[in-house]
Design a protein around this motif. Structure first.
Motif, short mmCIF file in Angstrom:
data_model
loop_
_atom_site.label_atom_id
_atom_site.label_comp_id
_atom_site.label_asym_id
_atom_site.label_seq_id
_atom_site.Cartn_x
_atom_site.Cartn_y
_atom_site.Cartn_z
N GLY A 9 0.78 -1.22 0.00
CA GLY A 9 0.11 -0.04 -0.03
C GLY A 9 0.78 1.33 0.03
O GLY A 9 1.91 1.42 -0.37
N GLY A 10 0.29 2.45 0.41
CA GLY A 10 0.78 3.67 0.58
C GLY A 10 0.34 4.54 -0.48
O GLY A 10 0.83 5.54 -0.83
N SER A 31 0.14 -3.63 3.73
CA SER A 31 1.57 -3.49 4.14
C SER A 31 1.85 -1.99 3.71
O SER A 31 1.74 -1.46 2.70
N LEU A 32 2.47 -1.30 4.72
CA LEU A 32 2.90 0.13 4.53
C LEU A 32 4.33 0.21 4.95
O LEU A 32 4.91 -0.30 5.67
N ARG A 35 6.65 5.38 6.20
CA ARG A 35 7.36 6.77 5.82
C ARG A 35 6.53 7.80 6.84
O ARG A 35 7.18 8.73 6.96
N GLY A 49 6.28 -1.56 7.64
CA GLY A 49 7.92 -1.62 7.68
C GLY A 49 8.27 -2.53 6.44
O GLY A 49 7.65 -3.19 5.92
N GLY A 50 9.64 -2.26 6.10
CA GLY A 50 10.02 -2.86 4.85
C GLY A 50 10.33 -4.44 5.02
O GLY A 50 10.47 -4.81 6.42
N PHE A 51 10.31 -5.34 4.03
CA PHE A 51 10.56 -6.46 4.11
C PHE A 51 12.06 -7.13 4.16
O PHE A 51 12.30 -8.30 4.28
N GLY A 52 12.96 -6.00 3.70
CA GLY A 52 14.13 -6.55 3.46
C GLY A 52 14.51 -6.83 1.90
O GLY A 52 15.16 -7.90 1.80
N GLY A 53 14.02 -6.11 1.03
CA GLY A 53 14.21 -6.36 -0.43
C GLY A 53 13.55 -7.57 -0.91
O GLY A 53 12.63 -8.15 -0.07
N HIS A 74 2.69 3.49 -4.61
CA HIS A 74 2.49 4.93 -5.47
C HIS A 74 3.33 4.52 -6.80
O HIS A 74 4.36 3.63 -6.82
N ALA A 77 7.13 4.42 -6.48
CA ALA A 77 7.85 3.26 -5.59
C ALA A 77 8.31 2.27 -6.41
O ALA A 77 7.96 1.23 -6.08
N ALA A 78 9.18 2.70 -7.37
CA ALA A 78 9.86 1.78 -8.08
C ALA A 78 10.60 0.72 -7.36
O ALA A 78 10.73 -0.50 -7.81
N THR A 79 11.11 0.56 -6.40
CA THR A 79 12.09 -0.26 -5.72
C THR A 79 11.02 -1.63 -5.04
O THR A 79 11.43 -2.51 -5.34
N MET A 80 10.02 -0.80 -4.58
CA MET A 80 8.98 -1.84 -3.86
C MET A 80 8.20 -2.77 -5.04
O MET A 80 8.20 -4.12 -5.06
N LYS A 194 5.74 15.47 -9.50
CA LYS A 194 5.93 14.23 -9.97
C LYS A 194 4.53 13.92 -10.67
O LYS A 194 3.45 14.44 -10.40
P1 NAP Z 1 10.48 2.66 -2.93
O1 NAP Z 1 11.54 3.68 -3.08
O2 NAP Z 1 9.98 1.77 -3.86
O3 NAP Z 1 10.73 1.73 -1.63
C1 NAP Z 1 11.55 1.89 -0.73
C2 NAP Z 1 11.69 0.71 0.32
O4 NAP Z 1 10.60 0.81 1.15
C3 NAP Z 1 11.30 -0.68 -0.30
O5 NAP Z 1 12.48 -1.45 -0.77
C4 NAP Z 1 10.58 -1.48 0.72
O6 NAP Z 1 11.77 -1.82 1.73
C5 NAP Z 1 10.04 -0.28 1.62
N1 NAP Z 1 8.53 -0.29 1.17
C6 NAP Z 1 8.02 0.49 0.30
N2 NAP Z 1 6.60 0.44 0.07
C7 NAP Z 1 6.30 -0.65 0.75
C8 NAP Z 1 5.07 -1.27 1.37
N3 NAP Z 1 4.06 -0.85 1.10
N4 NAP Z 1 5.09 -2.26 2.42
C9 NAP Z 1 6.47 -2.38 2.98
N5 NAP Z 1 7.59 -1.76 2.69
C10 NAP Z 1 7.33 -0.80 1.61
O7 NAP Z 1 9.23 3.35 -2.23
P2 NAP Z 1 9.23 5.01 -1.80
O8 NAP Z 1 8.99 5.93 -2.79
O9 NAP Z 1 10.19 5.10 -0.53
O10 NAP Z 1 7.76 4.80 -1.23
C11 NAP Z 1 7.34 4.35 0.23
C12 NAP Z 1 5.82 4.36 0.39
O11 NAP Z 1 5.33 5.71 0.53
C13 NAP Z 1 5.28 3.43 -0.38
O12 NAP Z 1 4.45 2.59 0.35
C14 NAP Z 1 4.42 4.26 -1.64
O13 NAP Z 1 3.13 3.51 -2.01
C15 NAP Z 1 4.52 5.58 -0.63
N6 NAP Z 1 4.25 6.69 -1.28
C16 NAP Z 1 5.23 7.05 -2.07
C17 NAP Z 1 5.32 8.31 -2.83
C18 NAP Z 1 6.50 8.64 -3.88
O14 NAP Z 1 6.46 9.61 -4.57
N7 NAP Z 1 7.49 7.59 -3.91
C19 NAP Z 1 4.13 9.09 -2.67
C20 NAP Z 1 3.37 8.89 -2.22
C21 NAP Z 1 3.23 7.62 -1.27
P3 NAP Z 1 12.35 -3.13 1.51
O15 NAP Z 1 13.27 -3.46 0.50
O16 NAP Z 1 12.93 -3.15 3.07
O17 NAP Z 1 11.24 -4.18 1.68
#
Ligand code: NAP
Length: 243
Positions: A9-10, A31-32, A35, A49-53, A74, A77-80, A194
């Motif tokens: 989610g997120g 799962s969130l 952040r 919390g993250g899962f660890g890749g 989102h 969130a390309a890594t997830m 974005k």
């Molecule tokens: P990201 O770069 O793809 O993810 C970085 C790490 O955060 C992932 O490797 C994972 O950790 C953890 N993670 C991300 N989403 C997760 C989830 N739903 N549940 C558990 N772990 C998660 O993502 P991000 O851009 O940092 O975004 C983090 C969260 O904020 C996401 O849930 C996304 O939907 C939300 N969000 C992002 C944006 C944006 O502009 N990027 C905007 C609004 C909301 P591990 O590798 O340890 O599993």
């Protein structure tokens, strides 16, 4: 529908999907990342919390069996998203990507597309008052700007920030009236965003059009090939019901 659904989610779509599934009596775990200090929690069970890749998520899926997984993170969130695909391949858990469409320009829009936040910072050099709506993370890309900057985010941003920054703490959705007032109050002459898509934060684009302001848009990272992708919560529900 039988079996547990894991929603990564997120996003607003993730919350809406969880809400619809819980209303149908489905077993849902959202799962969130953790952040946001005070996240909007979806109904149903939630883990944070993250899962660890990818390997961590695969191990988690093996110890917490689910029938299917929906990556509704989102668009940026390309890594997830990459981890979800790799973990699905490793474990055989069926994966669906739920990603809302990006925004399309309308007559009167002055949109300037870039590929990264760093390119966005270059694109706004020379403007006097920049409205940064790219979120709290990644603002370091703009730290060298000397223009006045308005930063809007849910939680307070951490340094490094542009030297003349005004922080506005707020959580969407925002109305066009809200956005016009904020842009006028700060004398904004360019907006940076974005390409998140969706209605929750689109009012800034309408306000920029009404004020004749340029908008710098950061392109989305591509969805990795091989991921079944739908654009709406309704289509995700159909996929889950047919499983
Ligand atoms: P990201 O770069 O793809 O993810 C970085 C790490 O955060 C992932 O490797 C994972 O950790 C953890 N993670 C991300 N989403 C997760 C989830 N739903 N549940 C558990 N772990 C998660 O993502 P991000 O851009 O940092 O975004 C983090 C969260 O904020 C996401 O849930 C996304 O939907 C939300 N969000 C992002 C944006 C944006 O502009 N990027 C905007 C609004 C909301 P591990 O590798 O340890 O599993």
């Amino acid at each position: 529908m039988t079996g547990r659904v894991l929603i990564l989610g997120g996003s607003g779509e993730a919350r809406r999907l969880a809400t619809a599934l819980v209303a149908e009596g489905a077993d849902v775990l959202s799962s969130l990342a953790g952040r946001v200090a005070d996240p909007l929690l979806p109904p149903g069970e939630v883990r944070i919390g993250g899962f660890g890749g990818a390997a961590g998520l695969a191990a988690w899926l093996q110890s917490h069996p689910v029938q299917s997984m929906v990556d509704a993170t989102h668009p940026f969130a390309a890594t997830m998203t990459a981890s979800a695909l790799a973990a699905a391949d490793l474990t055989g858990v069926p994966l669906l990507r739920l990603q809302r469409p990006g925004w399309f320009p309308q007559p009167g829009d002055d949109w300037r597309w870039v590929d990264s936040l760093a390119e966005a910072a270059v694109a706004v050099a020379g403007f006097g008052s920049v409205f940064l709506t790219t979120g709290r993370l990644g603002l370091a890309a703009f730290a060298g700007l000397t223009a006045r900057c308005v930063v809007r985010s849910v939680d307070p941003p951490s340094p490094p920030l542009p030297e003349r920054t005004t922080v506005v703490l707020a959580r969407g959705p925002f109305t066009v009236t809200d956005e016009l007032a904020l842009m006028r109050q700060h004398g904004v002459d360019v907006v940076v965003t974005k390409d998140s898509g969706g209605d929750m934060t689109a009012a800034k684009l309408t306000a920029a059009r009404e004020l004749g302001l340029p908008v710098v848009l950061v392109r989305r990272p591509p969805v990795p090939p091989g991921v079944l992708t739908v654009a709406t919560v309704e289509d995700a529900l159909t996929w889950l019901r047919n499983r």
